[in-house]
Design a protein around this motif. Structure first.
Motif, PDB file in Angstrom:
ATOM      1  N   ARG A 190       0.826  -1.201   0.000  1.00  0.00           N
ATOM      2  CA  ARG A 190       0.000   0.000   0.000  1.00  0.00           C
ATOM      3  C   ARG A 190       0.867   1.259   0.000  1.00  0.00           C
ATOM      4  N   SER A 191       0.196   2.374  -0.286  1.00  0.00           N
ATOM      5  CA  SER A 191       0.832   3.687  -0.255  1.00  0.00           C
ATOM      6  C   SER A 191      -0.003   4.591   0.654  1.00  0.00           C
ATOM      7  N   PRO A 192       0.150   4.428   1.960  1.00  0.00           N
ATOM      8  CA  PRO A 192      -0.726   5.167   2.873  1.00  0.00           C
ATOM      9  C   PRO A 192      -0.274   6.598   3.122  1.00  0.00           C
ATOM     10  N   ALA A 193      -1.249   7.463   3.348  1.00  0.00           N
ATOM     11  CA  ALA A 193      -0.967   8.738   3.987  1.00  0.00           C
ATOM     12  C   ALA A 193      -0.920   8.453   5.480  1.00  0.00           C
ATOM     13  N   VAL A 194       0.031   9.061   6.163  1.00  0.00           N
ATOM     14  CA  VAL A 194       0.219   8.815   7.594  1.00  0.00           C
ATOM     15  C   VAL A 194      -0.321   9.992   8.378  1.00  0.00           C
ATOM     16  N   ILE A 195      -1.004   9.698   9.493  1.00  0.00           N
ATOM     17  CA  ILE A 195      -1.485  10.748  10.374  1.00  0.00           C
ATOM     18  C   ILE A 195      -1.060  10.428  11.800  1.00  0.00           C
ATOM     19  N   THR A 196      -0.526  11.429  12.476  1.00  0.00           N
ATOM     20  CA  THR A 196      -0.018  11.293  13.837  1.00  0.00           C
ATOM     21  C   THR A 196      -0.630  12.406  14.680  1.00  0.00           C
ATOM     22  N   PHE A 197      -0.969  12.073  15.928  1.00  0.00           N
ATOM     23  CA  PHE A 197      -1.665  13.036  16.787  1.00  0.00           C
ATOM     24  C   PHE A 197      -0.827  13.412  18.015  1.00  0.00           C
ATOM     25  N   GLY A 198      -0.706  14.719  18.223  1.00  0.00           N
ATOM     26  CA  GLY A 198      -0.173  15.223  19.481  1.00  0.00           C
ATOM     27  C   GLY A 198      -1.339  15.727  20.300  1.00  0.00           C
ATOM     28  N   TYR A 199      -1.569  15.113  21.450  1.00  0.00           N
ATOM     29  CA  TYR A 199      -2.762  15.463  22.232  1.00  0.00           C
ATOM     30  C   TYR A 199      -2.413  15.868  23.666  1.00  0.00           C
ATOM     31  N   GLY A 200      -1.154  16.290  23.851  1.00  0.00           N
ATOM     32  CA  GLY A 200      -0.716  16.669  25.184  1.00  0.00           C
ATOM     33  C   GLY A 200      -0.170  15.509  25.980  1.00  0.00           C
ATOM     34  N   GLN A 201       0.135  14.396  25.302  1.00  0.00           N
ATOM     35  CA  GLN A 201       0.653  13.222  25.998  1.00  0.00           C
ATOM     36  C   GLN A 201       2.035  13.495  26.592  1.00  0.00           C
ATOM     37  N   LYS A 202       2.274  12.898  27.756  1.00  0.00           N
ATOM     38  CA  LYS A 202       3.580  13.053  28.395  1.00  0.00           C
ATOM     39  C   LYS A 202       4.686  12.484  27.510  1.00  0.00           C
ATOM     40  N   HIS A 203       4.380  11.392  26.855  1.00  0.00           N
ATOM     41  CA  HIS A 203       5.380  10.699  26.036  1.00  0.00           C
ATOM     42  C   HIS A 203       5.341  11.190  24.589  1.00  0.00           C
ATOM     43  N   THR A 260      11.457   3.318  17.871  1.00  0.00           N
ATOM     44  CA  THR A 260      10.071   3.314  18.330  1.00  0.00           C
ATOM     45  C   THR A 260      10.076   3.721  19.800  1.00  0.00           C
ATOM     46  N   TRP A 261       8.924   4.136  20.286  1.00  0.00           N
ATOM     47  CA  TRP A 261       8.838   4.535  21.696  1.00  0.00           C
ATOM     48  C   TRP A 261       7.515   4.035  22.276  1.00  0.00           C
ATOM     49  N   SER A 262       7.596   3.371  23.423  1.00  0.00           N
ATOM     50  CA  SER A 262       6.403   2.809  24.040  1.00  0.00           C
ATOM     51  C   SER A 262       6.101   3.393  25.414  1.00  0.00           C
ATOM     52  N   CYS A 263       7.130   3.784  26.165  1.00  0.00           N
ATOM     53  CA  CYS A 263       6.968   4.168  27.566  1.00  0.00           C
ATOM     54  C   CYS A 263       6.003   5.337  27.741  1.00  0.00           C
ATOM     55  N   TYR A 264       5.107   5.199  28.726  1.00  0.00           N
ATOM     56  CA  TYR A 264       4.133   6.259  29.007  1.00  0.00           C
ATOM     57  C   TYR A 264       4.740   7.451  29.752  1.00  0.00           C
ATOM     58  N   GLU A 265       5.890   7.249  30.369  1.00  0.00           N
ATOM     59  CA  GLU A 265       6.538   8.339  31.094  1.00  0.00           C
ATOM     60  C   GLU A 265       7.221   9.274  30.088  1.00  0.00           C
ATOM     61  N   GLY A 266       7.170  10.543  30.354  1.00  0.00           N
ATOM     62  CA  GLY A 266       7.794  11.504  29.447  1.00  0.00           C
ATOM     63  C   GLY A 266       9.234  11.773  29.815  1.00  0.00           C
ATOM     64  N   ARG A 267      10.061  10.731  29.752  1.00  0.00           N
ATOM     65  CA  ARG A 267      11.462  10.864  30.139  1.00  0.00           C
ATOM     66  C   ARG A 267      12.362  10.531  28.955  1.00  0.00           C
ATOM     67  N   ASP A 268      13.666  10.748  29.153  1.00  0.00           N
ATOM     68  CA  ASP A 268      14.627  10.462  28.093  1.00  0.00           C
ATOM     69  C   ASP A 268      14.897   8.970  27.953  1.00  0.00           C
TER      70      ASP A 268
END
Length: 222
Positions: free
Chosen positions: A27-40, A185-193
């Motif tokens: 497939r050739s998808p258009a990608v959409i990503t959301f910033g919703y104020g998440q810590k991570h 990739t990033w999975s952790c819910y904490e907003g740390r380094d």
């Protein structure tokens, strides 16, 4: 030419989904990503990186920070609510890591984007949670939502979740076959380094890597 829309957060599931769509389904998808104020929110940068690596020129990063008050009770957004450890959410049908109606909102926006692009398929990375879970990642949710979108009189859009019956381990095995670089990739819910290693999504991710018998390439605090 764009033939679908893929929601990509930058986490393991959605990144693997993007690789699957391009490498397996061609497939050739258009990608959409959301910033919703998440810590991570560092996950957004990984979404950008993966989209670029796969040659996805159409990548919309949507700033939804104005919606933060709607999600104020979620540990993923609230600065006053601590992200729980995995042991704190076991058996909880609606853990504090749940973001109220997030997937419904994101899918509605992705469907609108699909209609605008003239395509009829939206993909998201819902999976089967073995340790904890959310109602808006289930097959029942997917089925009922698609019943609603079939009401569209001109451009019906179908929401698809190829991994909805997959465990995290299943997704990881598939992604390794597709040569996904899980360092990006990033999975952790904490907003740390550095990933915390004990929040629900870290626990699920680490369990998957343990089950396939390889170390997780991400650094962990513990």
């Amino acid at each position: 030419m764009i033939d679908s829309v893929a929601i990509v957060s930058g986490g393991m599931d959605s990144v693997t989904l993007l690789h699957h769509l391009i490498k397996v389904e061609k497939r050739s998808p258009a990608v959409i990503t959301f910033g919703y104020g998440q810590k991570h929110d560092r996950e957004i940068e990984y979404a950008k990186t993966q989209a670029a690596l796969l040659g996805c020129e159409n990548h919309l990063v949507l700033d939804l920070a104005l919606l933060r008050p709607l999600f104020a009770n979620s540990a993923l957004v609230s600065r006053e609510t601590a992200v729980p450890d995995i042991m704190d959410v076991l058996g909880d049908p609606q853990p504090t890591t749940y973001v109220p109606n997030r997937n419904m909102i994101f899918l509605a926006l992705a469907v609108a984007y699909a209609e605008t692009q003239g395509v009829s398929n939206v993909f998201y990375g819902a999976q089967r949670h073995d340790i904890y879970g959310y109602w808006d990642t289930t097959p029942q949710f997917l089925e009922q939502l698609n019943r609603v979108y079939r009401l569209n009189r001109k451009t019906p859009v179908t929401i698809q979740a190829p991994f909805v019956q997959y465990s995290k381990t299943d997704i990881l095995r598939h992604g390794l076959e597709l040569e996904v670089d899980y360092r990006l990739t990033w999975s952790c819910y904490e907003g740390r380094d550095v990933a915390c290693g004990h929040c629900p999504t870290c626990a699920e991710r680490l369990k998957a890597f343990e089950e396939v018998g390889i170390p997780d390439p991400l650094p962990y605090a513990s």
